[in-house]
Design a protein around this motif. Structure first.
Motif, PDB file in Angstrom:
ATOM      1  N   ALA A 236       0.848  -1.193   0.000  1.00  0.00           N
ATOM      2  CA  ALA A 236       0.000   0.000   0.000  1.00  0.00           C
ATOM      3  C   ALA A 236       0.886   1.247   0.000  1.00  0.00           C
ATOM      4  CB  ALA A 236      -0.912  -0.008   1.216  1.00  0.00           C
TER       5      ALA A 236
ATOM      6  N   LEU B 270      -1.963  -0.898   6.400  1.00  0.00           N
ATOM      7  CA  LEU B 270      -3.384  -1.275   6.421  1.00  0.00           C
ATOM      8  C   LEU B 270      -3.586  -2.465   7.361  1.00  0.00           C
ATOM      9  CD1 LEU B 270      -4.418  -0.838   2.682  1.00  0.00           C
ATOM     10  CD2 LEU B 270      -4.734   0.723   4.602  1.00  0.00           C
TER      11      LEU B 270
ATOM     12  N   THR C  15     -10.614   8.151   2.466  1.00  0.00           N
ATOM     13  CA  THR C  15      -9.200   7.756   2.509  1.00  0.00           C
ATOM     14  C   THR C  15      -8.283   8.929   2.169  1.00  0.00           C
ATOM     15  OG1 THR C  15      -9.895   5.576   1.765  1.00  0.00           O
ATOM     16  CG2 THR C  15      -7.548   6.057   1.627  1.00  0.00           C
TER      17      THR C  15
ATOM     18  N   LYS D 248      -7.190   0.297  -0.135  1.00  0.00           N
ATOM     19  CA  LYS D 248      -5.871   0.206  -0.787  1.00  0.00           C
ATOM     20  C   LYS D 248      -5.935   0.795  -2.200  1.00  0.00           C
ATOM     21  CE  LYS D 248      -3.012  -3.468  -0.241  1.00  0.00           C
ATOM     22  NZ  LYS D 248      -2.443  -4.816  -0.507  1.00  0.00           N
ATOM     23  N   GLN D 249      -7.021   0.502  -2.889  1.00  0.00           N
ATOM     24  CA  GLN D 249      -7.171   1.033  -4.245  1.00  0.00           C
ATOM     25  C   GLN D 249      -7.071   2.570  -4.242  1.00  0.00           C
ATOM     26  OE1 GLN D 249     -11.027   0.284  -6.077  1.00  0.00           O
ATOM     27  NE2 GLN D 249      -9.953  -0.303  -7.921  1.00  0.00           N
TER      28      GLN D 249
END
Ligand code: PEP
Ligand code: MG
Length: 592
Positions: free
Chosen positions: A283, A293, A535, A557-558
């Protein structure tokens, strides 16, 4: 007739199936499917239990003293009549024979059907007979519970009966997903669902970050809470759709609507599969900032899903779930030690942050505790306050955690601190626990000790906290609740629960800055950390450690992989100083 009910979206996804209405007090009744070979035996169990109750009532009738009030005899007559009522008996038989429900489940399913009919009666005397019916059913349930012939299927998944051909079952039979509908479910009730037959659930009460909603997320089944009237509007066996993404329940959908949702279901599945490719990607942001994460778990076995999505540790093990639903019998040191070791073991050397017990508010240990709760439980004897009020219980937990630290990397996290005095007392008890272990020759390991920042007073005095602790973890669920004076479990004020309120953002931002200045680590472990729409803002505020349900890790994470923290820092400061951060974040998310 198709209609929809609106509630709060808490656990994503779409579930379609038949409604199973369960009174909140009967959620713990066993629900499992039997095999066709077991039908006769199950019917006999109900018949036998019913005869036992008839017997009991007959004995009561015969032993009534002559001078007892006539109402008493009349009441027993009513109970007898209800017991012998054809509708109850034939309905139970249908649930067992056609749906393959176990005896207890069939009994309470039929109770809901008949109770609904009582509710709809015009005559108030007849309406009140519902209470009698419930008492009669309770009696039958008691006999079923004591039945030595009970089958041990509890926990069996929604599987087809063995040996039966799919085409013999047809769409209307048991090969259909089931959705639980209840007025209220406690977090402990929900834990039972981990291995239950239900593929979705709906409750009338509950807020977005109530613990019931949090457990629903960890179960990864679509759920809607705070739907207010769902359990009154939906009938037993209705065909329903839950759209967990938007918090809507559709009752009796037309074939076109069902097709549309089937399509959405498939799309969501494809999107999920695509996300799994990110599992092994580190990440890092575009400007190569590494982000940690971590996973939030309730039970040691949840480490499997944490590892499955590539979590680099457990950021929050809500240990109180080991303490719930045990009728006040708390787990002893050995039992806790084994559970903590199982979590450490499950993470294969990655760190595990164990939070000491946080019960109270909407997390009662059992029904008795729920009933005793004070008027304002969220402000009462909760979390560390509860632990400090019972030092022996707390020491037992501390010893178990310290011992598990000899097996791997363990961090100790303390919930809901506000006062320096509480901090000192807590740290002193950790020392005492170590001395006790020294005295008994038990091996223990080193732990980093951290505090949760979830009371505004704690956020404002973050610098003071940092003098005592190795790390901080921001519990935004409670921080929002206490900053905005909104009960997180109350659906009536759910619209005011706002993670983007300027005051909340200020407290989060200042806590992160205080940790940065002190060179100590900080994470967010409340629901904000798992919301991909937030995020970038958290990254911009300087956060580099996020802890959330395993199911959310890949979507977050994306976002991280596409983010540039240099740019986000400037934007986040603007959001922080804005009077309408929600609008700014929404616009930003639309534009990206
Ligand atoms: C929080 O308050 O944000 C938190 C993570 O703890 P819990 O939800 O268990 O109260
Ligand atoms: Mg909390």
């Amino acid at each position: 007739m198709t209609f929809s009910i609106h509630g709060l979206a808490v656990a994503r996804g779409i579930a379609m199936g038949r409604a199973v209405l369960v009174a909140s007090s009967r959620v713990d009744v066993a629900h499992y499917f039997i095999t066709p070979e077991e039908i006769e035996r199950e019917l006999e169990r109900v018949a036998h239990a019913r005869e036992c109750v008839i017997d009991e009532i007959q004995k009561l009738q015969h032993s009534l003293p002559k001078d007892s009030p006539p109402e008493l005899a009349a009441l027993l007559d009513v109970h007898m009549m209800l017991l012998q009522d054809e509708m109850l008996a034939s309905g139970i038989n249908t649930w067992v024979k056609e749906r393959f429900y176990n005896a207890e489940w069939a009994l309470i399913s039929q109770l809901e059907v008949v109770a609904r009919q009582f509710d709809e009666m015009d005559d108030s005397y007849l309406r009140e007979r519902k209470g009698d019916l419930e008492q009669v059913v309770e009696r039958i349930l008691r006999h079923l519970k004591g039945d030595p012939n009970v089958l041990h299927h509890k926990g069996q998944k929604n599987s087809k009966p063995q040996g039966l051909q799919q085409d013999l079952l047809g769409e209307d039979q048991m090969d259909v997903p089931l959705i639980l509908v209840a007025h209220d479910l406690s977090p402990a009730d929900l834990l039972q669902f981990k291995e239950s037959v239900f593929t979705g659930f709906i409750t009338d009460v509950g807020g977005k970050t109530s613990h019931t909603a949090i457990v629903a997320k960890s179960l990864d089944i679509p759920a809607v809470v705070g739907s207010r009237t769902a359990s009154q509007l939906i009938r037993q066996d209705d065909w329903i759709i839950i759209d967990g993404d938007v918090g809507v329940v559709i009752v009796d959908p037309s074939p076109i609507i069902s097709d549309e949702y089937r399509f959405k279901q498939r799309q969501a599945q494809v999107a999920r599969e695509r996300l799994t490719r990110l599992r092994h990607r580190p990440a890092s942001t575009l400007d190569e900032e590494r982000v940690e994460l971590l996973a939030n778990i309730e039970m040691p076995e949840d480490t499997k899903s944490a590892i499955g999505v590539g979590a680099v540790g457990i950021g929050l093990f809500r240990s109180e779930f080991l303490f719930m639903g045990r009728d006040g019998q708390l787990p002893d040191e050995e039992e806790q030690y084994k559970a903590y070791c199982a979590a450490v073991d499950g993470m294969n050397g990655l760190p595990v942050t164990i939070r000491t017990v946080d019960v109270g508010a909407d997390k009662s240990l059992d029904r008795a505790m729920k009933d005793e709760a004070h008027l304002n439980p969220a402000l009462g004897l909760r979390a560390i306050r509860w632990s400090l009020a019972d030092p022996n219980m707390f020491l037992t937990q501390l010893r178990a955690i310290l011992r598990s630290a000899s097996m791997g990397k363990v961090n100790l996290l303390i919930p809901m601190l506000a006062h320096a005095k509480e901090i000192e007392q807590t740290l002193a008890l950790i020392q005492t626990a170590k001395h006790q272990l020294d005295a008994t020759g038990h091996v223990y390991g080193p732990v980093k000790v951290g505090a949760m920042i979830e009371i505004p007073a704690a956020a404002i005095s973050a610098k003071m906290f940092l003098k005592y602790f190795d790390f901080l973890s921001i519990g935004t669920n409670d921080l929002i609740q206490y900053t905005l004076a909104i009960d997180r479990a109350d659906e009536q004020v759910a619209h005011l629960y706002d993670p983007l309120h300027p005051a909340v953002l200020r407290l989060v931002a200042d806590t992160i800055s205080a940790c940065d200045e002190a060179g100590k680590s900080v994470s967010v472990c409340g629901e904000m950390a798992g919301d991909p729409l937030l995020t970038r803002l958290l990254l911009g505020l300087g956060l580099r450690s996020f802890s959330m349900h395993p199911t959310q890790i890949l979507s977050v994470k994306q976002e991280i992989l596409r983010a540039d923290t240099q740019q986000l820092r400037v934007w986040a400061q603007q959001v922080l100083n804005s009077s309408d951060p929600s609008e700014m974040v929404e616009l930003y998310n639309q534009a990206k």
